[in-house]
Design an enzyme around this catalytic site. Structure first.
Site, PDB file in Angstrom:
ATOM      1  N   SER A  23       0.806  -1.228   0.000  1.00  0.00           N
ATOM      2  CA  SER A  23       0.000   0.000   0.000  1.00  0.00           C
ATOM      3  C   SER A  23       0.843   1.284   0.000  1.00  0.00           C
ATOM      4  O   SER A  23       0.468   2.256  -0.657  1.00  0.00           O
ATOM      5  CB  SER A  23      -0.976  -0.005   1.179  1.00  0.00           C
ATOM      6  OG  SER A  23      -1.934  -1.008   0.958  1.00  0.00           O
ATOM      7  N   LYS A  71      -9.915  -6.316   9.886  1.00  0.00           N
ATOM      8  CA  LYS A  71     -10.980  -5.761   9.041  1.00  0.00           C
ATOM      9  C   LYS A  71     -12.373  -5.836   9.688  1.00  0.00           C
ATOM     10  O   LYS A  71     -13.249  -5.060   9.351  1.00  0.00           O
ATOM     11  CB  LYS A  71     -11.000  -6.451   7.678  1.00  0.00           C
ATOM     12  CG  LYS A  71      -9.839  -6.051   6.783  1.00  0.00           C
ATOM     13  CD  LYS A  71     -10.005  -6.655   5.406  1.00  0.00           C
ATOM     14  CE  LYS A  71      -8.920  -6.195   4.463  1.00  0.00           C
ATOM     15  NZ  LYS A  71      -9.163  -6.610   3.085  1.00  0.00           N
ATOM     16  N   ASP A 107     -12.721  -2.861  -1.311  1.00  0.00           N
ATOM     17  CA  ASP A 107     -12.319  -4.081  -2.026  1.00  0.00           C
ATOM     18  C   ASP A 107     -13.302  -4.419  -3.142  1.00  0.00           C
ATOM     19  O   ASP A 107     -12.899  -4.721  -4.263  1.00  0.00           O
ATOM     20  CB  ASP A 107     -12.230  -5.272  -1.059  1.00  0.00           C
ATOM     21  CG  ASP A 107     -11.008  -5.171  -0.155  1.00  0.00           C
ATOM     22  OD1 ASP A 107      -9.998  -4.586  -0.593  1.00  0.00           O
ATOM     23  OD2 ASP A 107     -11.068  -5.663   0.985  1.00  0.00           O
ATOM     24  N   ALA A 132     -14.986 -19.149  -0.462  1.00  0.00           N
ATOM     25  CA  ALA A 132     -16.062 -18.483   0.289  1.00  0.00           C
ATOM     26  C   ALA A 132     -15.509 -17.735   1.498  1.00  0.00           C
ATOM     27  O   ALA A 132     -16.169 -17.629   2.519  1.00  0.00           O
ATOM     28  CB  ALA A 132     -17.116 -19.502   0.703  1.00  0.00           C
ATOM     29  N   GLY A 133     -14.295 -17.213   1.377  1.00  0.00           N
ATOM     30  CA  GLY A 133     -13.709 -16.393   2.445  1.00  0.00           C
ATOM     31  C   GLY A 133     -14.107 -14.933   2.254  1.00  0.00           C
ATOM     32  O   GLY A 133     -15.050 -14.612   1.517  1.00  0.00           O
ATOM     33  N   GLY A 134     -13.370 -14.038   2.928  1.00  0.00           N
ATOM     34  CA  GLY A 134     -13.675 -12.614   2.869  1.00  0.00           C
ATOM     35  C   GLY A 134     -13.587 -12.057   1.459  1.00  0.00           C
ATOM     36  O   GLY A 134     -14.419 -11.236   1.050  1.00  0.00           O
TER      37      GLY A 134
HETATM   38  P1  ATR Z   1      -9.821 -14.526   2.260  1.00  0.00           P
HETATM   39  O1  ATR Z   1     -10.421 -13.801   3.399  1.00  0.00           O
HETATM   40  O2  ATR Z   1      -8.607 -13.881   1.696  1.00  0.00           O
HETATM   41  O3  ATR Z   1     -10.818 -14.826   1.182  1.00  0.00           O
HETATM   42  P2  ATR Z   1      -9.966 -17.058   3.662  1.00  0.00           P
HETATM   43  O4  ATR Z   1     -11.149 -16.559   4.403  1.00  0.00           O
HETATM   44  O5  ATR Z   1      -8.893 -17.738   4.388  1.00  0.00           O
HETATM   45  O6  ATR Z   1      -9.278 -15.898   2.827  1.00  0.00           O
HETATM   46  O7  ATR Z   1     -10.540 -17.998   2.502  1.00  0.00           O
HETATM   47  C1  ATR Z   1      -9.758 -18.955   1.878  1.00  0.00           C
HETATM   48  C2  ATR Z   1     -10.608 -19.707   0.866  1.00  0.00           C
HETATM   49  O8  ATR Z   1      -9.748 -20.676   0.224  1.00  0.00           O
HETATM   50  C3  ATR Z   1     -11.735 -20.497   1.484  1.00  0.00           C
HETATM   51  O9  ATR Z   1     -12.799 -20.521   0.589  1.00  0.00           O
HETATM   52  C4  ATR Z   1     -11.125 -21.906   1.632  1.00  0.00           C
HETATM   53  O10 ATR Z   1     -12.039 -22.951   1.622  1.00  0.00           O
HETATM   54  P3  ATR Z   1     -12.745 -23.431   3.023  1.00  0.00           P
HETATM   55  O11 ATR Z   1     -13.739 -22.384   3.331  1.00  0.00           O
HETATM   56  O12 ATR Z   1     -13.369 -24.725   2.661  1.00  0.00           O
HETATM   57  O13 ATR Z   1     -11.638 -23.538   4.039  1.00  0.00           O
HETATM   58  C5  ATR Z   1     -10.327 -21.965   0.346  1.00  0.00           C
HETATM   59  N1  ATR Z   1      -9.282 -22.982   0.385  1.00  0.00           N
HETATM   60  C6  ATR Z   1      -8.133 -22.957   1.079  1.00  0.00           C
HETATM   61  N2  ATR Z   1      -7.410 -24.083   0.837  1.00  0.00           N
HETATM   62  C7  ATR Z   1      -8.125 -24.835  -0.035  1.00  0.00           C
HETATM   63  C8  ATR Z   1      -7.918 -26.086  -0.680  1.00  0.00           C
HETATM   64  N3  ATR Z   1      -6.816 -26.785  -0.490  1.00  0.00           N
HETATM   65  N4  ATR Z   1      -8.873 -26.536  -1.542  1.00  0.00           N
HETATM   66  C9  ATR Z   1      -9.989 -25.822  -1.769  1.00  0.00           C
HETATM   67  N5  ATR Z   1     -10.240 -24.633  -1.190  1.00  0.00           N
HETATM   68  C10 ATR Z   1      -9.335 -24.125  -0.337  1.00  0.00           C
END
Ligand code: ATR
Length: 446
Positions: A23, A71, A107, A132-134
């Site tokens: 940033s 956040k 974002d 499905a994360g943030g």
């Molecule tokens: P961010 O906030 O940056 O989106 P996060 O909340 O850690 O990060 O989200 C990571 C995403 O990667 C999630 O959707 C996670 O799936 P789960 O919700 O099932 O944990 C996905 N992810 C991480 N490793 C994975 C893997 N090996 N295969 C498939 N999905 C994965």
């Protein structure tokens, strides 16, 4: 170095860890290019983010970004939270309000602006989001707000996908194996998992019939530049981009909110180039007219600095198994230029290398954009006399076959006239090479 005075506004980003944040590159470059008297610094918050934000507000800090892991937690320290940010459930930008800060999320608008600048229309489109994360949540909200019609959200843990679906009505939640249920159609596809960050990572879904449904692919990961997802898009010939443009625009939108300005496209492009350089580009790209010494100077620089060297024309000849002269003769200049564009694009991951480019490579904007991502651009400038001296009698250059020295001079002059502005505007450094040896020129660049 910009001068800092008692009037200089303070901006910053709070997070932990914060050592690798990009940033400051975005905002300090923006301050400089937009002529705004402010500095932007990373601030590591070790204990309570609420206490830290109160302290920063009391100290008059003008604007803040918020990153992992604050956040969500930061929200309770704010005087108010914008409606969209509340919907996303995360705040990444703080703007001064009522003696404290109001929280926003840039974002989601950031990725939408990144798509808009690429000419990708979202309204009425269907999308597939993996993860499905943030980040995935921000993408879904952004897509919905911009008029997307339907989103298939695929996640390993389907419960997390269902939670987003409850909040974003156009989302249909699917578990990983359920990707096969998605009807064949054209989709915008977003890779929002952390898969691809590690070198040993593969694809989340290993099935080309799935990826081929994308007519545009976006991976939110930007480091490394080429994830398995990006490579798959490339292999299938699908347009794509990585998350660096989202990083750029979430920053630009925050900056615009702080100062009530609109950052012009030209300035955002420059900031993007700075980011690319910081992240990927420790190369040196030599540009200039044929005969300006790009190859010999390039080899000298590589020797001097312990870097590798590649000559783009040689590289293309080797890959094609024929000379450039033959390519021009048996195909066309257009065919060669397309090859050149494709080759430049493929150099993305190159590091610590001096790259000598073909004289005409800078004529296409796409090439200039991709070369800029590689590193510092150095223009080796030479006058017409020097070039005529170096090029007469050289039969390997198809564009320069001339009957007499006079005709050669005319051709070089007119080509220089049309290309010079491209070289000059494009380069970070212009080096005059007349009457200098390659070693002397390399020393000047050093
Ligand atoms: P961010 O906030 O940056 O989106 P996060 O909340 O850690 O990060 O989200 C990571 C995403 O990667 C999630 O959707 C996670 O799936 P789960 O919700 O099932 O944990 C996905 N992810 C991480 N490793 C994975 C893997 N090996 N295969 C498939 N999905 C994965």
């Amino acid at each position: 170095m910009r001068e800092i005075s008692g009037k200089t506004k303070i901006l910053g980003v709070i997070g932990n860890p914060i050592e690798h944040t990009l940033s400051p590159v975005i905002h300090n470059t923006l301050c400089e290019l937009m002529g705004i008297d402010a500095v932007y610094i990373p601030i590591k918050v070790e204990n309570s983010v609420v206490e830290a934000v109160k302290g920063l507000a009391d100290s008059g800090v003008y604007g803040l970004n918020v990153t992992v892991p604050f956040k969500q937690d930061v929200m309770s320290a704010l005087s108010s939270v914008d409606e969209d940010a509340a919907e996303i459930g995360a705040v990444n930008t703080l703007v001064r309000s009522n003696g404290g800060y109001k929280g926003y999320n840039t974002d989601a608008p950031g990725i939408m602006r990144a798509l808009e600048t690429k000419g990708i229309e979202v309204s009425g489109r269907k999308a597939i989001v993996i993860g499905a994360g943030g980040a995935a949540r921000a993408v879904c909200v952004g897509l919905m707000k911009n008029g997307a019609s339907e989103i298939y959200l695929i996640n390993r843990d389907v419960e997390k996908a269902k939670k987003i679906a409850e909040e974003v009505p156009i989302v249909k939640a699917l578990s990983l194996p359920e990707y096969k249920k998605i009807p064949t159609d054209h989709y915008l596809m977003f890779q929002c998992t952390s898969v691809g960050l590690k070198p040993e990572d593969g694809l989340v879904i290993n099935d080309d019939t799935f990826y081929i449904m994308a007519d545009y692919g976006y991976d939110l990961i930007y480091n490394p530049a080429e994830t398995p997802f990006i490579k798959k898009m490339d292999e299938l010939g699908i347009k794509h981009d990585n998350g660096l443009s989202m990083l750029l625009y979430q920053g630009i939108i925050a900056f615009e909110m702080w100062f009530g300005v609109k950052v012009p496209r030209k300035i955002s492009d420059t900031v993007y180039a700075e980011l690319c350089k910081k992240l990927y580009g420790d190369n040196i790209v030599l540009v200039g007219y044929m005969g300006s010494g790009k190859t010999s100077v390039g080899k000298e620089i590589a020797k001097m600095r312990g870097m590798s060297f590649i000559d783009l024309d040689d590289y293309i000849e080797k890959k094609e198994g024929r000379s450039i002269r033959e390519i021009f003769e048996f195909e066309s200049e257009e065919y060669f230029r397309n090859l050149e564009t494709k080759t430049i694009k493929s150099l993305f991951k190159l590091s610590n290398t001096v790259i000598s480019t073909g004289g005409g490579s800078v004529l296409r904007k796409e090439n200039r954009d991709n070369l800029r991502k590689l590193g510092e651009i150095v223009y080796l400038k030479a006058d017409v006399d020097t070039l005529v001296d170096r090029l007469k009698g050289d039969e390997s250059r198809p564009l320069l076959q001339a009957e007499s020295e006079e005709e050669l001079r005319k051709r070089i002059s007119s080509m220089l006239e049309s290309r010079n502005p491209y070289y000059e505007i494009f380069a970070d450094q212009v080096v005059y090479t007349d009457r200098l040896t390659p070693f002397e020129i390399a020393e000047i660049i050093e």
